[in-house]
Design a protein around this motif. Structure first.
Motif, PDB file in Angstrom:
ATOM      1  N   ARG A 209       0.844  -1.204   0.000  1.00 31.69           N
ATOM      2  CA  ARG A 209       0.000   0.000   0.000  1.00 31.69           C
ATOM      3  C   ARG A 209       0.878   1.252   0.000  1.00 31.69           C
ATOM      4  O   ARG A 209       1.448   1.634   1.015  1.00 31.69           O
ATOM      5  CB  ARG A 209      -0.897   0.012   1.228  1.00 31.69           C
ATOM      6  N   LEU A 218      -5.833   0.017  -5.961  1.00 34.27           N
ATOM      7  CA  LEU A 218      -5.659  -0.772  -4.740  1.00 34.27           C
ATOM      8  C   LEU A 218      -6.986  -1.332  -4.228  1.00 34.27           C
ATOM      9  O   LEU A 218      -7.011  -2.381  -3.571  1.00 34.27           O
ATOM     10  CB  LEU A 218      -4.988   0.077  -3.653  1.00 34.27           C
ATOM     11  N   GLU A 219      -8.067  -0.642  -4.565  1.00 31.44           N
ATOM     12  CA  GLU A 219      -9.392  -1.113  -4.121  1.00 31.44           C
ATOM     13  C   GLU A 219      -9.799  -2.404  -4.820  1.00 31.44           C
ATOM     14  O   GLU A 219     -10.778  -3.050  -4.408  1.00 31.44           O
ATOM     15  CB  GLU A 219     -10.443  -0.028  -4.378  1.00 31.44           C
ATOM     16  N   THR A 222      -7.889  -7.599  -2.237  1.00 32.53           N
ATOM     17  CA  THR A 222      -8.287  -7.878  -0.859  1.00 32.53           C
ATOM     18  C   THR A 222      -7.089  -7.719   0.068  1.00 32.53           C
ATOM     19  O   THR A 222      -5.930  -7.768  -0.374  1.00 32.53           O
ATOM     20  CB  THR A 222      -8.845  -9.296  -0.733  1.00 32.53           C
ATOM     21  N   GLU A 223      -7.358  -7.565   1.340  1.00 23.85           N
ATOM     22  CA  GLU A 223      -6.298  -7.268   2.299  1.00 23.85           C
ATOM     23  C   GLU A 223      -5.227  -8.355   2.333  1.00 23.85           C
ATOM     24  O   GLU A 223      -4.046  -8.068   2.516  1.00 23.85           O
ATOM     25  CB  GLU A 223      -6.903  -7.090   3.700  1.00 23.85           C
ATOM     26  N   ASP A 224      -5.618  -9.592   2.128  1.00 19.67           N
ATOM     27  CA  ASP A 224      -4.646 -10.682   2.208  1.00 19.67           C
ATOM     28  C   ASP A 224      -3.711 -10.730   0.994  1.00 19.67           C
ATOM     29  O   ASP A 224      -2.775 -11.533   0.963  1.00 19.67           O
ATOM     30  CB  ASP A 224      -5.337 -12.032   2.380  1.00 19.67           C
ATOM     31  N   GLN A 225      -3.926  -9.849   0.006  1.00 16.21           N
ATOM     32  CA  GLN A 225      -3.046  -9.790  -1.155  1.00 16.21           C
ATOM     33  C   GLN A 225      -1.943  -8.745  -1.011  1.00 16.21           C
ATOM     34  O   GLN A 225      -1.028  -8.694  -1.833  1.00 16.21           O
ATOM     35  CB  GLN A 225      -3.859  -9.505  -2.427  1.00 16.21           C
ATOM     36  N   PHE A 226      -2.038  -7.934   0.034  1.00 14.10           N
ATOM     37  CA  PHE A 226      -1.049  -6.883   0.248  1.00 14.10           C
ATOM     38  C   PHE A 226       0.116  -7.378   1.095  1.00 14.10           C
ATOM     39  O   PHE A 226      -0.070  -8.094   2.074  1.00 14.10           O
ATOM     40  CB  PHE A 226      -1.683  -5.665   0.925  1.00 14.10           C
ATOM     41  N   THR A 227       1.304  -6.964   0.714  1.00 12.06           N
ATOM     42  CA  THR A 227       2.495  -7.248   1.509  1.00 12.06           C
ATOM     43  C   THR A 227       2.605  -6.185   2.599  1.00 12.06           C
ATOM     44  O   THR A 227       2.592  -4.985   2.297  1.00 12.06           O
ATOM     45  CB  THR A 227       3.759  -7.224   0.632  1.00 12.06           C
ATOM     46  N   PRO A 228       2.707  -6.605   3.861  1.00 16.10           N
ATOM     47  CA  PRO A 228       2.790  -5.613   4.940  1.00 16.10           C
ATOM     48  C   PRO A 228       4.110  -4.847   4.904  1.00 16.10           C
ATOM     49  O   PRO A 228       5.135  -5.357   4.443  1.00 16.10           O
ATOM     50  CB  PRO A 228       2.682  -6.467   6.210  1.00 16.10           C
TER      51      PRO A 228
END
Length: 311
Positions: A209, A218-219, A222-228
């Motif tokens: 993000r 980015l919308e 899903t959240e589980d596709q983003f690298t923290p």
């Protein structure tokens, strides 16, 4: 060019000793901002370079408004950062942008409407910018800085490439080309950088993000596709060993020429492809021949006067 000095007294002692110092481009947001905070937590001083001023007020930082595609602006950035602390230990060439042109989706069927000159800003920022930064960092890192508390000349450089620098990205070919180029640059510079006690590496973020993505993209995920962001900080730490910066062998023991991909919670190390046995022209003897000729030629180029086209 605007500056902002914020240095708390406990880091800058009256003896002239300075904390380890970093220059981070693209530092006002995203990975650059996260890395800035990561280093500040560890007692570093950070020169933050960006076109936009950070929204947060951070102690122990110097902000210099910088367009990384400009050699003059980057030269001024490095000069100010070195003057500020008297040393340079780490540089993150992190600033980047995405594609600014298209080839195959903007074709004209009329012979009277040939394509216009393409917008190459992506190459100027993503490729020229890091090259400028590496060249400048090499100069300031190798200046004797013992009076500022730096044990010996040298330092570490980490370039922000991308997963698009490893895998094809048909939706952003300019971006992919520049990021592939950075991986090649790092792998090629590392062996010769070692001679002046500098380590050069690359990180390759997956989907993170940041403000780089176009509005609405980015919308779609899903959240589980983003690298923290924590994964990216692990990448930087694995390459730069920030906590050991005060040790005299900090640079020598570090990695160099490495490319690490941060994807979700995983760090994946990518090695260059092996050459076929038939490629004898690039064996050790062959490499020495290439090196002897090119190093001498390029050294001569550097000594020439190219101002106004004069040699």
């Amino acid at each position: 060019m605007s500056n902002r000095y914020r240095l708390t007294p406990h880091l800058k002692q009256t003896s002239g000793m300075a904390p380890p110092t970093a220059i981070i481009t693209g530092a006002a947001s995203g990975i650059g901002l996260a890395l800035t905070k990561f280093l500040l937590e560890r007692g570093w001083a950070v020169c933050m370079a960006d076109l936009n001023e950070p929204k947060e007020k951070l102690n122990n930082t110097l902000f210099v408004k910088t367009d990384v595609s400009s050699w003059d602006q980057q030269a001024a950035l490095f000069e100010q950062a070195y003057t500020w602390q008297g040393r340079l230990d780490f540089h993150a060439a992190n600033a980047g942008i995405d594609d600014r042109d298209d080839i195959f989706h903007s074709l004209s069927s009329a012979s009277t409407k040939p394509p216009k000159q393409p917008n190459m800003l992506c190459f100027a920022v993503n490729l020229h910018g890091p090259y400028y930064g590496i060249k400048l960092a090499a100069h300031y890192m190798t200046l004797p800085s013992t009076a500022a508390g730096k044990p010996k000349p040298g330092g570490k450089i980490v370039v922000t490439s991308s997963a698009a620098g490893i895998y094809p990205s048909p939706f952003a070919p300019q971006y992919a080309a520049t990021k592939h180029a950075l991986v090649g640059l790092v792998r090629s510079l590392a062996p010769i950088a070692a001679a002046v006690n500098i380590k050069v590496n690359a990180i390759c973020p997956a989907l993170v993000r940041t403000g780089l993505a176009p509005p609405g993209l980015l919308e779609q995920f899903t959240e589980d596709q983003f690298t923290p962001m924590s994964t990216m900080m692990r990448c930087f730490s694995a390459l730069a060993d920030f906590d050991d910066v005060g040790k005299e062998d900090w640079v020598e023991k570090g990695k160099s020429g490495e490319t690490v991909e941060g994807n979700l919670d995983e760090l994946t190390w990518h090695q260059p492809p092996g050459r076929p046995d038939e490629a004898s022209y690039i064996n050790e003897e062959g490499q020495n021949a290439w090196a002897k000729i090119y190093f001498e030629r390029n050294k001569n180029f550097a000594a020439m006067d190219w101002v106004n086209g004069k040699m």
